[in-house]
Design an enzyme around this catalytic site. Structure first.
Site, PDB file in Angstrom:
ATOM      1  N   SER A 108     -10.798   1.093   6.827  1.00  0.00           N
ATOM      2  CA  SER A 108     -10.186   0.711   5.780  1.00  0.00           C
ATOM      3  C   SER A 108      -9.970  -0.352   4.936  1.00  0.00           C
ATOM      4  CB  SER A 108      -8.718   2.073   5.207  1.00  0.00           C
ATOM      5  OG  SER A 108      -9.041   3.031   5.754  1.00  0.00           O
TER       6      SER A 108
ATOM      7  N   SER B 102      -9.395   2.609   3.063  1.00  0.00           N
ATOM      8  CA  SER B 102      -8.681   3.586   2.016  1.00  0.00           C
ATOM      9  C   SER B 102      -7.407   2.774   1.547  1.00  0.00           C
ATOM     10  CB  SER B 102      -7.908   4.417   2.716  1.00  0.00           C
ATOM     11  OG  SER B 102      -6.399   3.388   4.047  1.00  0.00           O
TER      12      SER B 102
ATOM     13  N   LYS C 225       0.416  -1.246   0.168  1.00  0.00           N
ATOM     14  CA  LYS C 225      -0.063   0.160   0.135  1.00  0.00           C
ATOM     15  C   LYS C 225       0.899   1.075   0.300  1.00  0.00           C
ATOM     16  CE  LYS C 225      -4.369   1.461   2.392  1.00  0.00           C
ATOM     17  NZ  LYS C 225      -5.238   1.675   4.001  1.00  0.00           N
TER      18      LYS C 225
END
Length: 477
Positions: free
Chosen positions: A179, A155, A80
């Site tokens: 997220s 996210s 990520k």
């Protein structure tokens, strides 16, 4: 080796078995997924950066140097864009960090490398991972492959879009208020937020209020368990853990629980949220239908099911907002650099920096007491069932990009069932159980006891088998 055109159709567990049998090599597997990313990645907005040369070199290093017993040996994934990998840009989804290249990798990246995984690049995230959607100014929006007019959530939206479209077999995400679970639900995937302290490289222990933890996003429950095992114990069991505090319960391996999917449990059902006094929370018909499907599955599987009595928490919204804003206040951007930030981030950052220390201390104390109340309240249940989201995946551009207050309220309305799980440090898993008439995936969330990942994986595996949605492919495939 297996026909490469079929590799992305395999589950992560099947790919792991092919690697172990020598029917495909890490380099061949990386090359296959890199080619797929090149073809499909741009329209999904899944990647902040693809590192093809670095990925192939990492694959060759795994073949030469990493024992085949490593839990993720040769498995492709991606970091990520909030994670630091030495020598690779770490933009945090922000224009303010367009040129930042770290010299050292962070703990989670080092752990996936130790586990033998092969990172193919960086998955997209919104600015600093703050919103529940992945639509920013630094990169194109991440879209769910089930409907490109709708967002992938956030996210960890890039990671979810990539996994759902078969660009990766699975991917690690991070979850400070939902997220992992939000994008997993938006993309028809399994998303597991572990207990606070479970994953050493993303324990949550060092984050403000202990909110943010690392966990897996995958197409199946077993795939999620496979990645969780690699994140928990990259060098094998028993897991090394550099903290005095850690999640109770079994350290794994967790894959067995996911494969077996055994047991009968007592499930609570919760439809209230701690945001009910903050704004009007409406569980839309599609989300309610998913919850009813989850209840039906639980009943058919022989689990006990009962409603969790309501317990209003009118102080939650103020306390959580204070901590969320205070966390943004620590973003290392000052002066003219703030103009490169997006309006929501600037609003959160300035609110956080203006927050008196006494208010932050009071909020942290309130949330700590809330954690204890919730854990006691739910102690009689093996797991608690909620909708994963209150709405269908949101259209790209649905969120107000300028008004921070309205934007925050929109995020709460979309995902009111996730943030309190971070506050309490409990594990939770989302699993798809149905599709809308328009073909959008809808799921449920299961919340466990402290350290209860194995039970959650068992129940989720049972739901997965009975729901019959595994194997359905999105239009972008």
């Amino acid at each position: 080796m297996s026909d490469p055109v079929e590799l992305h159709d395999a589950t992560a567990l099947e790919l792991h078995q092919l690697l172990q049998r020598g029917e495909v090599s890490p380099s061949e597997l990386a090359a296959h997924f890199l080619a797929r990313i090149e073809r499909l990645g741009p329209e999904l907005g899944a990647f902040a950066q693809v590192d093809a040369d670095g990925a192939l070199e990492r694959a060759r290093r795994v073949e030469r140097e990493v024992p085949k017993t490593a839990p993720l040996w040769g498995m492709p994934l991606a970091d990520k864009d909030l994670q630091l990998r030495a020598g690779m840009p770490a933009r945090f989804g922000s224009r303010a960090f367009a040129d930042f290249v770290p010299l050292e990798s962070d703990a989670l990246v080092r752990d996936v490398d130790r586990a033998g995984a092969v990172s193919l690049g960086k998955t997209a995230t919104p600015e600093f991972g703050l919103p529940s959607y992945t639509e920013g100014l630094a990169f194109p929006p991440a879209r769910t492959p089930w409907d490109l007019s709708r967002g992938a959530g956030g996210s960890s939206g890039g990671a979810a879009a990539a996994v759902a479209a078969g660009l990766l077999p699975f991917a690690p995400g991070s979850d400070g208020g939902g997220s992992i679970r939000i994008p997993a639900a938006s993309c028809g995937l399994v998303g597991l937020k572990p207990s606070r302290g479970r994953v050493p490289g993303g324990s949550g222990i060092g984050s403000l209020a202990g909110l943010g933890v690392a966990g897996p996003i995958a197409r199946t429950v077993a795939d999620a368990a496979l990645l969780l095992d690699g994140l928990v114990a990259p060098a094998g069991y028993p897991a090394e853990h550099p903290f005095a505090l850690r999640a109770p319960g079994s350290d794994g391996p967790f894959l067995g629980a996911a494969i077996r999917g055994e047991g009968r449990y007592q499930l609570g059902v919760m439809t209230e949220t701690p945001w009910d006094d903050f704004t009007d929370i409406v569980v839309e018909p599609e989300a309610h239908a998913a919850l009813e499907r989850g209840i039906e599955l639980a009943d058919r599987l022989g689990h006990g099911v009962e409603a969790v009595p309501p317990a209003p928490e009118p102080g939650y919204a103020d306390a959580f907002r204070a901590v969320w804003q205070a966390g943004a206040g620590g973003i290392p951007v000052r002066g003219e650099g703030e103009e490169l930030l997006e309006p929501l981030t600037r609003w959160l950052l300035r609110r956080g920096r203006a927050l008196p220390a006494t208010e932050l201390v009071a909020a942290l104390s309130w949330l700590s007491d809330y954690e204890q109340r919730v854990i006691r309240r739910l102690a009689s249940y093996d797991a608690v069932l909620t909708p994963a989201l209150a709405m269908t995946p949101r259209p790209v551009g649905w969120y107000d990009a300028e008004d921070g207050e309205r934007n925050f309220a929109q995020q709460v309305a979309f995902t009111p069932f996730t943030s309190f799980v971070n506050v309490t440090g409990l594990p939770a898993i989302t699993v798809p159980v149905t599709f809308t008439e328009a073909g959008l995936p809808m799921g449920v969330q299961l919340i466990g006891r402290p350290g209860g990942e194995a039970v959650l994986l068992s129940i989720a595996a049972q739901f997965e088998r009975r729901a019959g949605v595994v194997g359905r492919r999105p239009p972008v495939w």
